[in-house]
Design a protein around this motif. Structure first.
Motif, PDB file in Angstrom:
ATOM      1  N   LEU A   1      39.033  27.608  21.702  1.00 50.64           N
ATOM      2  CA  LEU A   1      37.967  26.692  22.095  1.00 50.64           C
ATOM      3  C   LEU A   1      37.245  26.120  20.882  1.00 50.64           C
ATOM      4  CD1 LEU A   1      36.298  28.431  25.180  1.00 50.64           C
ATOM      5  CD2 LEU A   1      37.873  26.499  25.167  1.00 50.64           C
ATOM      6  N   VAL A   2      36.868  26.999  19.953  1.00 48.52           N
ATOM      7  CA  VAL A   2      36.104  26.548  18.780  1.00 48.52           C
ATOM      8  C   VAL A   2      36.977  25.719  17.852  1.00 48.52           C
ATOM      9  CG1 VAL A   2      34.809  27.305  16.756  1.00 48.52           C
ATOM     10  CG2 VAL A   2      34.558  28.535  18.929  1.00 48.52           C
ATOM     11  N   LEU A   3      38.154  26.236  17.514  1.00 48.27           N
ATOM     12  CA  LEU A   3      39.042  25.529  16.597  1.00 48.27           C
ATOM     13  C   LEU A   3      39.541  24.226  17.214  1.00 48.27           C
ATOM     14  CD1 LEU A   3      40.495  25.519  13.899  1.00 48.27           C
ATOM     15  CD2 LEU A   3      42.334  26.866  14.934  1.00 48.27           C
ATOM     16  N   GLY A   4      39.841  24.246  18.504  1.00 45.34           N
ATOM     17  CA  GLY A   4      40.301  23.036  19.175  1.00 45.34           C
ATOM     18  C   GLY A   4      39.257  21.928  19.134  1.00 45.34           C
ATOM     19  N   LEU A   5      37.992  22.292  19.302  1.00 44.82           N
ATOM     20  CA  LEU A   5      36.920  21.298  19.242  1.00 44.82           C
ATOM     21  C   LEU A   5      36.807  20.712  17.840  1.00 44.82           C
ATOM     22  CD1 LEU A   5      34.585  19.815  20.559  1.00 44.82           C
ATOM     23  CD2 LEU A   5      33.125  21.790  20.077  1.00 44.82           C
ATOM     24  N   LEU A   6      36.866  21.570  16.832  1.00 42.94           N
ATOM     25  CA  LEU A   6      36.801  21.089  15.450  1.00 42.94           C
ATOM     26  C   LEU A   6      37.963  20.150  15.137  1.00 42.94           C
ATOM     27  CD1 LEU A   6      35.755  24.369  13.587  1.00 42.94           C
ATOM     28  CD2 LEU A   6      34.312  22.412  14.176  1.00 42.94           C
ATOM     29  N   ILE A   7      39.149  20.514  15.611  1.00 40.43           N
ATOM     30  CA  ILE A   7      40.331  19.682  15.377  1.00 40.43           C
ATOM     31  C   ILE A   7      40.170  18.327  16.054  1.00 40.43           C
ATOM     32  CG2 ILE A   7      42.801  19.450  15.875  1.00 40.43           C
ATOM     33  CD1 ILE A   7      42.969  22.518  15.587  1.00 40.43           C
ATOM     34  N   ALA A   8      39.657  18.331  17.276  1.00 42.32           N
ATOM     35  CA  ALA A   8      39.474  17.071  18.012  1.00 42.32           C
ATOM     36  C   ALA A   8      38.514  16.139  17.293  1.00 42.32           C
ATOM     37  CB  ALA A   8      38.969  17.369  19.419  1.00 42.32           C
ATOM     38  N   ILE A   9      37.481  16.710  16.676  1.00 42.45           N
ATOM     39  CA  ILE A   9      36.519  15.884  15.940  1.00 42.45           C
ATOM     40  C   ILE A   9      37.123  15.378  14.640  1.00 42.45           C
ATOM     41  CG2 ILE A   9      34.289  15.912  14.765  1.00 42.45           C
ATOM     42  CD1 ILE A   9      33.336  17.934  16.861  1.00 42.45           C
TER      43      ILE A   9
END
Length: 222
Positions: A34-42
């Motif tokens: 969840l955390v890493l995926g959000l950072l990647i999306a940004i």
């Protein structure tokens, strides 16, 4: 073959221990995703870095999880020398949960991306018109709307990750399926062991699915 209830009760503590390991793998791995995926999306919205990150995520998504787990496990040393701490062992659990989280981050990043792109352009323009800082724009305007829309997809990946944890048997993580296989091979009673594995998976998966559905009704419909 007659079902042996006494054997089932005898091995249940071992299976429950494996279930606890499976739940830990899922919760920690899902948090990483969840955390890493959000950072990647940004980050993917950046011109150059975004293209590189996109390529890496596509590579992760298009290669099997079990191969990634085995490759990383045998590639890493048995321990790492950390300043002030000395040698820190790298366990199969650590490798498994990390690779699991990164693998699913490649999927959650796409989910977040779709949610972010679904935010109306007028919202971005309004934030710029109000001269909101970038962090404020993302935290107060964009992400609350984007995440609410993708809760069902994110929830589905939680259940998918839970069902993928047995793949970590390849590096010796003593999760639920691994313990059941050991119990069954030692006692020659695979029917009871594997049936209980399926039952325990259902015990966790069904309430999780119900919870996700309730979250979907509460937030997505708003």
């Amino acid at each position: 073959m007659i079902w042996d209830f006494e054997f089932t009760f005898d091995v249940m503590p071992s299976l429950l221990g494996g279930l606890w390991v499976t739940v830990q793998l899922t919760l920690i791995g899902y948090t990483i995703a969840l955390v890493l995926g959000l950072l990647i999306a940004i980050v993917r919205r950046a011109p150059v870095i975004g293209a590189i990150v996109h390529f890496v995520m596509e590579f992760i998504r298009t290669t099997p999880l079990i191969i990634q787990v085995v490759f990383v496990f045998f590639l890493l040393p048995a321990s790492l020398n950390v300043p002030l701490l000395g040698p820190v062992p790298i366990t199969a659990f650590t490798v498994g949960v990390t690779v699991l989280g990164i693998h699913y981050a490649a999927y959650t990043a796409e989910v977040y991306r779709s949610g972010i792109e679904g935010v109306a352009q007028g919202q971005w323009e309004a934030a710029r018109a109000l001269s909101l800082p970038t962090g404020r724009t993302w935290g107060a305007v964009v992400l609350p709307q984007a995440i609410r829309k993708v809760i069902p997809a994110l929830g589905n990946y939680l259940i998918a990750m839970f069902k993928d944890t047995p793949l970590l048997f390849a590096i010796g993580v003593a999760e639920l399926l691994t313990r059941a296989q050991r119990v069954g091979s030692e006692s020659f009673r695979m029917t009871e062991a594997m049936t209980m594995v399926g039952f325990l998976f259902l015990v966790v998966s069904i309430p999780s699915a119900i919870l996700i559905r309730r979250l979907e009704k509460r937030y997505v419909a708003v």
